[in-house]
Design an enzyme around this catalytic site. Sequence first.
Site, PDB file in Angstrom:
ATOM      1  N   HIS A  17       0.691  -1.147   0.048  1.00 15.60           N
ATOM      2  CA  HIS A  17       0.154   0.149   0.026  1.00 15.60           C
ATOM      3  C   HIS A  17       0.883   1.168  -0.123  1.00 15.60           C
ATOM      4  CE1 HIS A  17      -3.022  -2.540   2.449  1.00 15.60           C
ATOM      5  NE2 HIS A  17      -3.765  -2.539   1.027  1.00 15.60           N
ATOM      6  N   LYS A  41     -18.219  -5.566   8.376  1.00 11.58           N
ATOM      7  CA  LYS A  41     -16.841  -6.476   8.560  1.00 11.58           C
ATOM      8  C   LYS A  41     -16.346  -5.970   9.826  1.00 11.58           C
ATOM      9  CE  LYS A  41     -13.483  -7.973   5.287  1.00 11.58           C
ATOM     10  NZ  LYS A  41     -12.839  -7.635   4.183  1.00 11.58           N
ATOM     11  N   ARG A  90      -1.984  -6.413  -8.280  1.00 10.41           N
ATOM     12  CA  ARG A  90      -1.126  -7.234  -8.204  1.00 10.41           C
ATOM     13  C   ARG A  90      -0.987  -8.228  -9.317  1.00 10.41           C
ATOM     14  NH1 ARG A  90      -3.551  -8.112  -2.323  1.00 10.41           N
ATOM     15  NH2 ARG A  90      -5.247  -8.062  -3.608  1.00 10.41           N
ATOM     16  N   SER A 127      -3.335  -7.292   3.147  1.00 11.00           N
ATOM     17  CA  SER A 127      -3.483  -6.974   4.743  1.00 11.00           C
ATOM     18  C   SER A 127      -3.895  -8.505   5.359  1.00 11.00           C
ATOM     19  CB  SER A 127      -4.453  -5.927   4.809  1.00 11.00           C
ATOM     20  OG  SER A 127      -4.094  -4.869   4.403  1.00 11.00           O
TER      21      SER A 127
END
Length: 159
Positions: A17, A41, A90, A127
């Site tokens: 990040h 969440k 990614r 993460s």
Amino acid sequence: MRRAVCPGSFDPITNGHLDIIARASRLYDEVWVAVMINQSKKGLFEIDERIELIRDVTSEYGNVRVESFHGLLVDFCKQRDIPAIVKGLRAVSDFDYELQMAQMNIGLTGVETLFVPTNPTYSFLSSSLVKEVAAWGGDISHLVPAPVLTALNKRLRKD
């Protein structure tokens, strides 16, 4: 003034990040880091903790601002006159999802999305993976900034 936003949940912020934010900060006059609030969440870190960690690890850039947001990212952008979203990619699987979001965002409000290829060093990094490895006692010191490592160790009681 050229503005962009780097959105995400950042639970926690990783070196991947940080790489995208740093690169955006060199291209734009002002970069907002928008920390997404997803009430369905439960994160490891509270939103305020994430914001504090991000402010700490981005303080050297001088043109990075950090805020939370709830709702549509394009509304966050409209409220702050931000015409561009910067997203790191990614893998091809990231592109499939992010392309749909980019097309929706430009269709809703004209906000552009710029895709930045992730540094290959961080191409596997997320993460969720960092939290899982840390929870099992793995060495993540090369994957997160030092303040995040300290906070993770404290949260997971691994001081």
